[in-house]
Design a protein around this motif. Structure first.
Motif, PDB file in Angstrom:
ATOM      1  N   ILE A  93      11.836 -20.790 -19.480  1.00  0.00           N
ATOM      2  CA  ILE A  93      12.982 -21.124 -18.614  1.00  0.00           C
ATOM      3  C   ILE A  93      14.278 -21.133 -19.411  1.00  0.00           C
ATOM      4  N   LYS A  94      14.217 -21.591 -20.666  1.00  0.00           N
ATOM      5  CA  LYS A  94      15.411 -21.585 -21.517  1.00  0.00           C
ATOM      6  C   LYS A  94      15.888 -20.161 -21.769  1.00  0.00           C
ATOM      7  N   LEU A  95      14.946 -19.244 -21.937  1.00  0.00           N
ATOM      8  CA  LEU A  95      15.297 -17.839 -22.187  1.00  0.00           C
ATOM      9  C   LEU A  95      15.701 -17.108 -20.913  1.00  0.00           C
ATOM     10  N   LYS A  96      15.198 -17.585 -19.770  1.00  0.00           N
ATOM     11  CA  LYS A  96      15.498 -16.943 -18.485  1.00  0.00           C
ATOM     12  C   LYS A  96      15.681 -18.045 -17.450  1.00  0.00           C
ATOM     13  N   ALA A  97      16.923 -18.441 -17.244  1.00  0.00           N
ATOM     14  CA  ALA A  97      17.219 -19.638 -16.453  1.00  0.00           C
ATOM     15  C   ALA A  97      16.749 -19.538 -15.009  1.00  0.00           C
ATOM     16  N   ASP A  98      16.638 -18.324 -14.470  1.00  0.00           N
ATOM     17  CA  ASP A  98      16.232 -18.157 -13.069  1.00  0.00           C
ATOM     18  C   ASP A  98      14.743 -17.832 -12.925  1.00  0.00           C
ATOM     19  N   PHE A  99      13.949 -18.193 -13.902  1.00  0.00           N
ATOM     20  CA  PHE A  99      12.522 -17.858 -13.922  1.00  0.00           C
ATOM     21  C   PHE A  99      11.770 -18.849 -13.023  1.00  0.00           C
ATOM     22  N   ALA A 100      11.764 -18.593 -11.726  1.00  0.00           N
ATOM     23  CA  ALA A 100      11.200 -19.532 -10.761  1.00  0.00           C
ATOM     24  C   ALA A 100       9.692 -19.705 -10.931  1.00  0.00           C
ATOM     25  N   ALA A 101       8.982 -18.631 -11.242  1.00  0.00           N
ATOM     26  CA  ALA A 101       7.529 -18.737 -11.417  1.00  0.00           C
ATOM     27  C   ALA A 101       7.186 -19.669 -12.570  1.00  0.00           C
ATOM     28  N   ALA A 102       7.960 -19.603 -13.641  1.00  0.00           N
ATOM     29  CA  ALA A 102       7.732 -20.493 -14.784  1.00  0.00           C
ATOM     30  C   ALA A 102       8.025 -21.947 -14.402  1.00  0.00           C
ATOM     31  N   LYS A 103       9.052 -22.141 -13.595  1.00  0.00           N
ATOM     32  CA  LYS A 103       9.384 -23.497 -13.140  1.00  0.00           C
ATOM     33  C   LYS A 103       8.267 -24.054 -12.266  1.00  0.00           C
ATOM     34  N   ASN A 104       7.754 -23.226 -11.351  1.00  0.00           N
ATOM     35  CA  ASN A 104       6.674 -23.682 -10.484  1.00  0.00           C
ATOM     36  C   ASN A 104       5.433 -24.033 -11.308  1.00  0.00           C
ATOM     37  N   SER A 105       5.137 -23.211 -12.323  1.00  0.00           N
ATOM     38  CA  SER A 105       3.985 -23.487 -13.183  1.00  0.00           C
ATOM     39  C   SER A 105       4.214 -24.752 -14.017  1.00  0.00           C
ATOM     40  N   LEU A 106       5.450 -24.961 -14.464  1.00  0.00           N
ATOM     41  CA  LEU A 106       5.780 -26.179 -15.202  1.00  0.00           C
ATOM     42  C   LEU A 106       5.522 -27.404 -14.324  1.00  0.00           C
ATOM     43  N   GLY A 107       5.959 -27.323 -13.078  1.00  0.00           N
ATOM     44  CA  GLY A 107       5.709 -28.432 -12.152  1.00  0.00           C
ATOM     45  C   GLY A 107       4.227 -28.662 -11.944  1.00  0.00           C
ATOM     46  N   THR A 108       3.443 -27.590 -11.909  1.00  0.00           N
ATOM     47  CA  THR A 108       2.002 -27.707 -11.723  1.00  0.00           C
ATOM     48  C   THR A 108       1.353 -28.449 -12.887  1.00  0.00           C
ATOM     49  N   VAL A 109       1.828 -28.191 -14.110  1.00  0.00           N
ATOM     50  CA  VAL A 109       1.287 -28.915 -15.271  1.00  0.00           C
ATOM     51  C   VAL A 109       1.618 -30.402 -15.165  1.00  0.00           C
ATOM     52  N   TYR A 110       2.818 -30.705 -14.699  1.00  0.00           N
ATOM     53  CA  TYR A 110       3.170 -32.115 -14.514  1.00  0.00           C
ATOM     54  C   TYR A 110       2.251 -32.762 -13.474  1.00  0.00           C
ATOM     55  N   LEU A 111       1.846 -32.005 -12.456  1.00  0.00           N
ATOM     56  CA  LEU A 111       0.873 -32.531 -11.485  1.00  0.00           C
ATOM     57  C   LEU A 111      -0.447 -32.841 -12.176  1.00  0.00           C
ATOM     58  N   VAL A 112      -0.894 -31.929 -13.036  1.00  0.00           N
ATOM     59  CA  VAL A 112      -2.149 -32.140 -13.775  1.00  0.00           C
ATOM     60  C   VAL A 112      -2.064 -33.411 -14.613  1.00  0.00           C
ATOM     61  N   LYS A 113      -0.897 -33.648 -15.210  1.00  0.00           N
ATOM     62  CA  LYS A 113      -0.695 -34.830 -16.040  1.00  0.00           C
ATOM     63  C   LYS A 113      -0.374 -36.079 -15.205  1.00  0.00           C
ATOM     64  N   GLU A 114      -0.313 -35.900 -13.888  1.00  0.00           N
ATOM     65  CA  GLU A 114       0.001 -36.981 -12.951  1.00  0.00           C
ATOM     66  C   GLU A 114       1.379 -37.583 -13.215  1.00  0.00           C
ATOM     67  N   ASP A 115       2.274 -36.754 -13.699  1.00  0.00           N
ATOM     68  CA  ASP A 115       3.667 -37.160 -13.893  1.00  0.00           C
ATOM     69  C   ASP A 115       4.423 -36.714 -12.645  1.00  0.00           C
TER      70      ASP A 115
END
Length: 251
Positions: A93-115
């Motif tokens: 995301i830092k390298l490509k600010a509009d990388f929506a798929a990476a953002k969605n996957s990042l959110g998914t990891v936070y779900l796994v961590k229950e954050d």
């Protein structure tokens, strides 16, 4: 005259150096992409260790590829290394600010961590991207995050928004059904689970959800039939065994 010639030589050498560096960078990029492509092929085959080896090789050639860091995030998720997955998704995301798929996957990891709160912040950012082609995914994830926080009103809101975008998304129907069950709207839950099953009839978990809802509603005949469907779809698995246990005495 000699000074002019000397300056010209220095200038010419500078151009050659620039061309050489540019050529070297392009070669390293090509090498990196080749390794990344091979790693993606391994990942599609479920060979996550082989994929990771290729991605690390690609990173050594060219470390500033956002798609490579996205791939690294995915493979670390598959290998159950959530912190490494988060690091690489954030790098993408830092390298490509509009990388929506990476953002969605990042959110998914936070779900796994229950954050849940971090997940919610990321998914809300994704939903604001009007160019994102599949907004029902982050909307459904928002529904799940709020459901996990026991904020059932907001969970229902986001599941309904997801289904408004994609009415044939069984995951959102299931989430909505579970939300209705948690708020004692059993008839609504049954309807939601039935719609999910119409979309994905071979998913044993959906039939289990429906069976439990029927049992809660004291419709024991239909509950038994749904439990037997679970057994049919998952005869030797944990769901099938649980369905046999729960169906005992219902017939």
């Amino acid at each position: 005259m000699k000074k002019l010639c000397f300056c010209s030589i220095i200038f010419f050498q500078g151009i050659l150096f620039f061309i050489s560096c540019a050529g070297d960078l392009e070669m390293r990029k090509r090498q990196s992409i080749a390794s990344r492509n091979l790693g993606e092929a391994y990942m599609m085959q479920g060979k996550h260790t082989a994929a990771l080896q290729e991605f690390i090789k690609a990173q050594q050639s060219y470390p500033d590829d956002p798609y490579l860091h996205y791939d690294l995030g995915l493979v670390y998720m598959a290998k159950e290394k959530p912190d490494l997955a988060i690091f690489n998704f954030q790098k993408a995301i830092k390298l490509k600010a509009d990388f929506a798929a990476a953002k969605n996957s990042l959110g998914t990891v936070y779900l796994v961590k229950e954050d849940w709160d971090k997940a919610i912040a990321v998914f809300k950012e994704v939903t604001e991207d009007l160019l994102y082609a599949t907004p029902h995914y982050p909307l459904t994830n928002l529904g799940f995050a709020y459901f996990s926080k026991k904020d059932f009103k907001l969970a229902e809101t986001y599941y309904l928004q997801a289904l408004n975008k994609e009415p044939e998304y069984a995951v959102a129907w299931r989430g909505l059904g579970k939300t209705y069950l948690s708020t004692n709207r059993v008839s609504n839950a049954i309807e939601a689970f039935e719609k999910a099953i119409r979309i994905s009839p071979a998913t044993a978990q959906l039939h289990m959800d429906l069976a439990n809802a029927y049992k809660t509603n004291r419709n024991f005949k239909k509950a038994y039939e749904s439990y037997m469907k679970v057994v049919e779809l998952d005869p030797d698995g944990s769901l099938g065994k649980e369905a046999r246990r729960l169906s005992s005495g219902l017939k």
